[in-house]
Write an enzyme that holds these catalytic residues in place. Structure first.
Site, PDB file in Angstrom:
ATOM      1  CG  HIS A  21      -4.622   0.654  -9.366  1.00 53.90           C
ATOM      2  ND1 HIS A  21      -4.247  -0.290 -10.294  1.00 53.90           N
ATOM      3  CD2 HIS A  21      -4.259   1.865  -9.858  1.00 53.90           C
ATOM      4  CE1 HIS A  21      -3.681   0.324 -11.330  1.00 53.90           C
ATOM      5  NE2 HIS A  21      -3.665   1.625 -11.087  1.00 53.90           N
ATOM      6  CG  ASP A  23      -5.086  -4.225  -8.752  1.00 58.37           C
ATOM      7  OD1 ASP A  23      -5.326  -4.886  -9.769  1.00 58.37           O
ATOM      8  OD2 ASP A  23      -4.837  -2.996  -8.774  1.00 58.37           O
ATOM      9  CG  HIS A  29     -10.833   0.640  -8.958  1.00 57.29           C
ATOM     10  ND1 HIS A  29     -10.053   0.894  -7.842  1.00 57.29           N
ATOM     11  CD2 HIS A  29      -9.966   0.225  -9.929  1.00 57.29           C
ATOM     12  CE1 HIS A  29      -8.782   0.647  -8.150  1.00 57.29           C
ATOM     13  NE2 HIS A  29      -8.705   0.238  -9.387  1.00 57.29           N
TER      14      HIS A  29
HETATM   15 ZN    ZN Z   1      -4.895  -2.218 -10.548  1.00 62.22          ZN
END
Ligand code: ZN
Length: 369
Positions: free
Chosen positions: A174, A172, A135
């Site tokens: 996300h 993942d 991220h």
């Molecule tokens: Zn994640």
């Protein structure tokens, strides 16, 4: 069997986040399970190699991150030492006294694994590191992540190992928004194919990375977001690989495959809702292993991202490591609709999502013309 490196050191558990889903128990519990499975430690089976990470240098971290981000991390860590408490780098990203060192070793663990692959010591690697990275972009450490380990691995492969074509598969739950943002316009040298398969951003953090975000300039068409609806399950992953990911990889011919290996898409995960099952992870690696044999001298490396069911994380990681070794022994669950997968969602994947992706990507890929 392939020789698989498992890269781990206690520093990864010293990044202390308190009572937070991204906690040290994730890796300590996993390592205990790997020891029981004879994959780590003194009694490990011969084709598993344990490799110590090294520390990434600041010069290397600056390949992907600004001094502003680095200073923010250093200052947060210094303040935790003075106040003897946690500090917040963003709303959900926590620093403790060991965080900066752990982050440098997390990135450096990925470099150590790459070095071991290139020296022939191992064929493939799994870096069981914390803090995670996907991220974080140039200026922001966020979403539990500090330095973007996978982005820095791309830089290392291209700058230090002189490769020309690298692929990242981010599985993942996300979206790998930090990685996408870092590479949205491409690299000065070398080519990257970045494919993120994740839960639809309208239903989950980070709320970005949609199917029509495909990169710009020379990168256009080589950023791919497969936005699975909640409860997509194992069969939606298979469809995505068969119809999108594998045809693209065959056309791209990567010299190295990197995985942002998060396990929060598993049906047991407390944060996400994708309903993957244990063998989803071995399926993904087995398919990528075939591609790597064809184009990349067998080279695949996984770096740990998310996955928050501490008890179950070890099974998913064991499946990935065994699959990296070309060992077909895996934890398996029944592949029916008892794990949350929904038939109408599978139909959506097949009849809406995949055709939409093909249409958007068709100007850039022969496979979809
Ligand atoms: Zn994640």
């Amino acid at each position: 069997m392939k020789n698989v490196g498992i890269i781990y050191q206690d520093i990864y558990a010293k990044h202390d986040t308190g009572s937070h889903p991204e906690c040290a128990d994730r890796v300590t519990h996993t390592i205990e399970q790997l020891k029981e499975n004879q994959m780590y430690g003194e009694n490990r089976i011969a084709h598993f190699k344990n490799i110590d990470p090294k520390k990434a240098t600041l010069e290397q971290i600056r390949w992907s991150h600004s001094n502003a981000l680095i200073n923010k991390v250093i200052n947060a860590v210094e303040s935790t030492k003075k106040r003897n408490s946690h500090a917040y780098i963003d709303g959900d990203t926590i620093a403790s006294p060991a965080t900066y060192d752990a982050a440098l070793y997390a990135t450096g663990g990925n470099f150590a694994s790459i070095d071991a692959i290139f020296s022939g010591e191992i064929d493939r690697g799994f870096v069981i590191c914390r803090p995670p990275g996907h991220h974080s972009n140039r200026d922001y450490a966020r979403g539990f992540c500090i330095f973007n380990n996978i982005a820095l691995s791309v830089e290392y492969l291209i700058r230090a190992k002189k490769l020309n074509r690298v692929a990242i598969i981010d599985f993942d739950a996300h979206a790998g928004n930090g990685t996408e943002e870092l590479f949205y316009s491409g690299l000065p040298q070398g080519e990257l194919l970045f494919i993120s398969i994740h839960q639809h951003p309208h239903t989950l953090y980070p709320g970005t990375c949609f199917v029509d975000d495909i990169g710009e300039g020379k990168q256009k068409g080589k950023i791919v977001n497969i936005t699975l609806a909640p409860y997509s399950g194992h069969q939606s992953v298979k469809l995505s690989f068969d119809q999108i990911i594998l045809p693209m990889l065959k056309e791209f011919k990567p010299e190295f495959i990197l995985c942002s290996a998060g396990f929060d898409a598993h049906h047991n995960d407390p944060l996400c809702n994708l309903s993957f099952i244990d063998q989803t992870y071995s399926y993904i690696i087995q398919e990528l292993a075939k591609i790597s044999e064809e184009f990349a001298n067998g080279r695949i490396q996984c770096t740990l991202e998310g996955g928050y069911n501490i008890k179950h994380l070890g099974n998913s990681i064991t499946n990935v490591i065994n699959s990296l070794a070309d060992d077909k022994t895996i934890f398996k669950e029944t592949d029916d609709f008892s794990r949350g997968q929904k038939a109408d969602i599978l139909e959506y994947t097949e009849n809406k999502l995949i055709p939409q992706l093909k249409a958007i990507l068709s100007p850039y890929w022969k496979a979809f013309k």
